[in-house]
Write an enzyme that holds these catalytic residues in place. Sequence first.
Site, short mmCIF file in Angstrom:
data_model
loop_
_atom_site.label_atom_id
_atom_site.label_comp_id
_atom_site.label_asym_id
_atom_site.label_seq_id
_atom_site.Cartn_x
_atom_site.Cartn_y
_atom_site.Cartn_z
N GLY A 46 -4.69 -2.54 -2.71
CA GLY A 46 -3.85 -3.68 -2.34
C GLY A 46 -4.60 -4.77 -1.61
O GLY A 46 -5.12 -4.53 -0.51
N GLY A 47 -4.63 -5.95 -2.22
CA GLY A 47 -5.07 -7.15 -1.52
C GLY A 47 -6.55 -7.38 -1.42
O GLY A 47 -6.98 -8.30 -0.71
N THR A 66 -5.28 -6.78 -8.84
CA THR A 66 -5.13 -8.21 -9.14
C THR A 66 -6.49 -8.91 -9.30
O THR A 66 -6.69 -9.69 -10.23
CB THR A 66 -4.28 -8.89 -8.05
OG1 THR A 66 -2.97 -8.31 -8.04
CG2 THR A 66 -4.18 -10.38 -8.27
N LYS A 98 1.22 8.20 -5.65
CA LYS A 98 1.08 6.75 -5.47
C LYS A 98 2.35 6.29 -4.78
O LYS A 98 3.46 6.60 -5.24
CB LYS A 98 0.92 6.07 -6.82
CG LYS A 98 0.80 4.54 -6.79
CD LYS A 98 -0.52 4.08 -6.28
CE LYS A 98 -0.75 2.58 -6.42
NZ LYS A 98 -1.07 2.15 -7.80
N SER A 158 6.19 -7.54 -13.83
CA SER A 158 7.23 -6.58 -14.17
C SER A 158 6.88 -6.07 -15.57
O SER A 158 7.53 -6.45 -16.56
CB SER A 158 8.61 -7.23 -14.13
OG SER A 158 9.59 -6.24 -14.39
N LEU A 198 6.13 -0.49 -17.49
CA LEU A 198 5.43 0.76 -17.86
C LEU A 198 4.96 0.79 -19.32
O LEU A 198 5.16 1.77 -20.03
CB LEU A 198 6.33 1.97 -17.61
CG LEU A 198 6.14 2.67 -16.27
CD1 LEU A 198 7.20 3.74 -16.08
CD2 LEU A 198 4.76 3.29 -16.16
N LYS A 206 -3.48 4.02 -16.71
CA LYS A 206 -2.14 3.44 -16.58
C LYS A 206 -1.17 4.61 -16.47
O LYS A 206 -1.35 5.64 -17.12
CB LYS A 206 -1.81 2.60 -17.82
CG LYS A 206 -0.34 2.15 -17.90
CD LYS A 206 0.04 1.19 -16.78
CE LYS A 206 1.53 0.82 -16.84
NZ LYS A 206 1.94 -0.02 -15.67
N CYS A 244 8.39 5.41 -9.47
CA CYS A 244 9.15 5.58 -10.69
C CYS A 244 10.64 5.47 -10.37
O CYS A 244 11.07 5.70 -9.24
CB CYS A 244 8.83 6.92 -11.33
SG CYS A 244 8.97 8.29 -10.18
N SER A 287 2.47 -2.15 -5.72
CA SER A 287 2.88 -3.54 -5.47
C SER A 287 4.09 -3.60 -4.53
O SER A 287 4.87 -2.64 -4.44
CB SER A 287 3.23 -4.22 -6.79
OG SER A 287 4.13 -3.43 -7.52
N GLY A 290 -2.33 -8.61 -4.87
CA GLY A 290 -3.35 -9.59 -4.55
C GLY A 290 -3.41 -9.96 -3.08
O GLY A 290 -2.77 -9.33 -2.23
#
Length: 308
Positions: free
Chosen positions: A246-247, A269, A161, A70, A73, A45, A127, A191, A218
């Site tokens: 992603g996805g 996800t 990222k 949301s 962090l 994380k 960030c 995301s 997702g």
Amino acid sequence: FDLTGQINGVPFDRLFLNASGVHCQSTTELDELLQDEFVGGAVTKSATLEKRAGNPAPRYYELANGSINSMGLPNNGFDYYIQYVLQFHAKPTILSVAGLSADDDIQLLNQIQDSDYQGLTELNLSCPNVIGKPQMAYDFEGTQALLQSVFSFFKKPLGVKLPPYFDLVHFDQITAILNQFPLTHVNSINSIGNGLWVDVASESVVIKPKGGFGGLGGKMVLPTALANVRALRQRLNDSIKVIGTGGVQTGADVFAHILCGAELVSIGTQLQAEGIGVYHRLTNELERIMADKGYTALADFRGKLNTI
Ligand SMILES: CC(C)(C)CCc1c(C(=O)O)[nH]c(=O)[nH]c1=O
């Protein structure tokens, strides 16, 4: 089947990672990832300087076709994660860091530079920035300046990222900046920012923070993720690898990410929804597709998306 990849010469014997934020806040979760035979490595994380509780719940909500979050962090703080990645692990780790400001980013990276950690680090450019400015990755001048100061002192492996971009000129602009620096990789996508889900029955949003606005993940983000992986791969120096995030729900989705140029593929996800068994399923589905096509290795088709 050869499902390997490598980042900065670090070999991954399997292509699968977790998306930072999912199944990676505690050492227990990280250990479970690294012990799974179908997982190639684990991403922490995003760590902030101090431990954070994050936003009030509900802060993550599963949708029919993805997720909205949301989190704010929540994490156990930098010392917790650097201590973990400094331990011996049979598989590679990626230490993700996210300052609450550019100054925090510098402090975090200085601490890594001064540590014994020699593994991979990923700076989360989603960030927050100075008030009145968009997230760092959407502030091109800010990103340029930040990376300029980072690479004046940071001499260890570093990737970034990125949130998704939606304009081809933005792909040109961000890669013109990134190509100036000796990055190991770009992890795309984070995301899709500030989506909103409405529950009609209750006539309400579904997460508490930010009036219900949150990052989307997702199935619904797959086309955006594939576009970003492909566009970044087409523009970045070969020395900068792309981690596809992603996805991903199926082996076909994994195959598509690799076709677009992904070196490794992260699951967020779907890992949250299905649990760690997702990696065994995705491996079986991917290998079935490869067998049907006569491929024995990811390298047989990585980046070889056809156009018409
Ligand atoms: C959005 C930030 C809180 C600034 C960074 C952490 C983060 C979060 C989060 O902790 O809310 N969620 C995401 O989907 N992506 C992220 O990068």
